[in-house]
Design a protein around this motif. Structure first.
Motif, mmCIF file in Angstrom:
data_model
loop_
_atom_site.group_PDB
_atom_site.id
_atom_site.type_symbol
_atom_site.label_atom_id
_atom_site.label_comp_id
_atom_site.label_asym_id
_atom_site.label_seq_id
_atom_site.Cartn_x
_atom_site.Cartn_y
_atom_site.Cartn_z
ATOM 1 N N HIS A 1 70.402 152.835 17.599
ATOM 2 C CA HIS A 1 70.082 154.093 16.913
ATOM 3 C C HIS A 1 68.890 154.822 17.543
ATOM 4 C CE1 HIS A 1 66.904 151.929 14.688
ATOM 5 N NE2 HIS A 1 66.464 153.126 14.310
ATOM 6 N N ASP A 2 67.933 154.107 18.111
ATOM 7 C CA ASP A 2 66.747 154.737 18.705
ATOM 8 C C ASP A 2 66.735 154.687 20.234
ATOM 9 O OD1 ASP A 2 65.526 155.754 16.441
ATOM 10 O OD2 ASP A 2 64.161 154.059 16.169
ATOM 11 N N ILE B 1 61.833 164.720 17.544
ATOM 12 C CA ILE B 1 62.986 164.953 16.677
ATOM 13 C C ILE B 1 64.309 164.946 17.454
ATOM 14 C CG2 ILE B 1 62.998 167.493 16.765
ATOM 15 C CD1 ILE B 1 63.276 165.510 13.518
ATOM 16 N N THR B 2 64.251 165.175 18.764
ATOM 17 C CA THR B 2 65.472 165.209 19.582
ATOM 18 C C THR B 2 65.929 163.822 20.035
ATOM 19 O OG1 THR B 2 64.195 165.585 21.591
ATOM 20 C CG2 THR B 2 65.007 167.539 20.434
ATOM 21 N N HIS B 3 65.220 162.759 19.640
ATOM 22 C CA HIS B 3 65.596 161.434 20.165
ATOM 23 C C HIS B 3 67.006 161.010 19.734
ATOM 24 C CE1 HIS B 3 64.120 159.668 16.307
ATOM 25 N NE2 HIS B 3 64.942 158.683 16.587
ATOM 26 N N GLY B 4 67.489 161.497 18.608
ATOM 27 C CA GLY B 4 68.858 161.169 18.200
ATOM 28 C C GLY B 4 69.885 161.814 19.112
ATOM 29 N N LYS B 5 69.691 163.093 19.377
ATOM 30 C CA LYS B 5 70.594 163.835 20.269
ATOM 31 C C LYS B 5 70.552 163.248 21.682
ATOM 32 C CE LYS B 5 70.716 168.414 22.447
ATOM 33 N NZ LYS B 5 70.409 167.894 23.762
ATOM 34 N N ILE B 6 69.353 163.021 22.187
ATOM 35 C CA ILE B 6 69.188 162.477 23.540
ATOM 36 C C ILE B 6 69.771 161.070 23.622
ATOM 37 C CG2 ILE B 6 67.443 161.656 25.178
ATOM 38 C CD1 ILE B 6 65.791 164.186 24.344
ATOM 39 N N GLY B 7 69.535 160.273 22.571
ATOM 40 C CA GLY B 7 70.086 158.920 22.550
ATOM 41 C C GLY B 7 71.603 158.923 22.592
ATOM 42 N N ALA B 8 72.222 159.813 21.836
ATOM 43 C CA ALA B 8 73.686 159.902 21.835
ATOM 44 C C ALA B 8 74.202 160.294 23.219
ATOM 45 C CB ALA B 8 74.156 160.890 20.781
ATOM 46 N N GLU B 9 73.506 161.226 23.881
ATOM 47 C CA GLU B 9 73.900 161.619 25.244
ATOM 48 C C GLU B 9 73.789 160.434 26.199
ATOM 49 O OE1 GLU B 9 71.253 164.906 25.993
ATOM 50 O OE2 GLU B 9 72.406 166.280 24.719
ATOM 51 N N LEU B 10 72.671 159.701 26.114
ATOM 52 C CA LEU B 10 72.494 158.507 26.958
ATOM 53 C C LEU B 10 73.567 157.470 26.652
ATOM 54 C CD1 LEU B 10 68.609 157.971 26.747
ATOM 55 C CD2 LEU B 10 69.905 158.734 28.750
ATOM 56 N N GLY B 11 73.839 157.288 25.361
ATOM 57 C CA GLY B 11 74.851 156.320 24.941
ATOM 58 C C GLY B 11 76.230 156.641 25.498
ATOM 59 N N ARG B 12 76.583 157.932 25.481
ATOM 60 C CA ARG B 12 77.884 158.335 26.043
ATOM 61 C C ARG B 12 77.925 158.034 27.546
ATOM 62 N NH1 ARG B 12 77.519 162.026 21.749
ATOM 63 N NH2 ARG B 12 76.303 163.600 22.834
ATOM 64 N N LYS B 13 76.820 158.291 28.245
ATOM 65 C CA LYS B 13 76.763 157.994 29.689
ATOM 66 C C LYS B 13 76.874 156.501 29.961
ATOM 67 C CE LYS B 13 74.061 162.054 30.934
ATOM 68 N NZ LYS B 13 72.726 162.573 31.223
ATOM 69 N N LEU B 14 76.375 155.692 29.029
ATOM 70 C CA LEU B 14 76.443 154.233 29.177
ATOM 71 C C LEU B 14 77.794 153.676 28.734
ATOM 72 C CD1 LEU B 14 72.896 153.308 27.827
ATOM 73 C CD2 LEU B 14 73.690 153.148 30.211
ATOM 74 N N GLY B 15 78.663 154.538 28.194
ATOM 75 C CA GLY B 15 79.984 154.106 27.774
ATOM 76 C C GLY B 15 80.049 153.504 26.382
ATOM 77 N N ILE C 1 68.908 161.121 12.432
ATOM 78 C CA ILE C 1 67.700 161.907 12.178
ATOM 79 C C ILE C 1 67.737 162.428 10.744
ATOM 80 C CG2 ILE C 1 66.354 163.940 12.871
ATOM 81 C CD1 ILE C 1 66.436 161.623 14.973
ATOM 82 N N ARG C 2 66.750 162.031 9.969
ATOM 83 C CA ARG C 2 66.612 162.424 8.561
ATOM 84 C C ARG C 2 67.866 162.175 7.741
ATOM 85 N NH1 ARG C 2 62.380 167.414 8.299
ATOM 86 N NH2 ARG C 2 60.833 166.441 9.639
ATOM 87 N N GLY C 3 68.659 161.198 8.185
ATOM 88 C CA GLY C 3 69.796 160.762 7.389
ATOM 89 C C GLY C 3 70.975 161.704 7.369
#
Length: 187
Positions: free
Chosen positions: A55-56, A65-79, A92-94
């Motif tokens: 999640h983080d 506040i953008t760590h959720g969006k950035i994390g999802a982008e990184l996660g997609r790149k990691l498969g 982010i904020r539930g």
């Protein structure tokens, strides 16, 4: 019993997530699995573990506040599977409304949580913060659940604002109700 995969922990490490943030993610994964079990264990426990653990991921880049969006982008790149990256992006904020996202400078879309796994991860994340931040005096971990609403109302860093506070209280009530329906709730 699903356990946290060391390969996933290593992936966090290799992605640049700090040791402190990895420790937090592991605690959230353990708490999420505990909560899911107490709710009857009828969830995709591997998704619970991985969604909570990753999640983080975005904190490898920013703690903003953008760590959720950035994390999802990184996660997609990691498969990582979409169900995992959805948790990362929405936590982010539930689960923000489009208006909240716009006010925070995030892409305007609906980040509402769509399933119980997402809610369990967000709930566990709040509880882990309360349990380990050292801000609130607790008798034990369960005290954080028992006093959850009071704590969120008393300490703004946990409730954030009225909209977020009410969202978190809703998840708390929904999850506690699921636990009470399970005869094994006191495990």
């Amino acid at each position: 019993m699903v356990v946290i995969d060391e390969k996933d922990v290593d992936l966090l490490r290799r992605s640049g997530v700090s040791a402190d943030d990895i420790d937090h993610c592991v605690k959230v994964a353990r708490k999420s699995l505990e909560i899911a079990e107490r709710c009857g264990g009828n969830m995709d426990m591997k998704l619970v573990a991985r969604g909570a653990l990753f999640h983080d991921l975005g904190k490898a880049i920013t703690h903003g506040i953008t760590h959720g969006k950035i994390g999802a982008e990184l996660g997609r790149k990691l498969g990582l599977p979409a169900a995992v990256t959805d948790i990362m992006e929405k936590h982010i904020r539930g689960g923000l409304t489009p208006a909240e996202a716009q006010a925070l400078g995030l892409p305007v879309k609906d980040y509402a949580l769509s399933n119980i796994v997402e809610k369990v991860v967000i709930y566990a994340d709040r509880l882990v913060d309360i349990i380990y931040d050292g801000v609130v005096q607790l008798k034990n971990e369960r005290d954080a659940e028992d006093r959850f609403i009071e704590i969120l109302r008393t300490y703004p860093q946990y409730g954030k604002n009225e909209i977020t506070l009410n969202r978190y209280i809703g998840y708390h009530e929904e999850i506690q109700a699921l636990m009470k329906g399970n005869p094994c709730q006191h495990m």
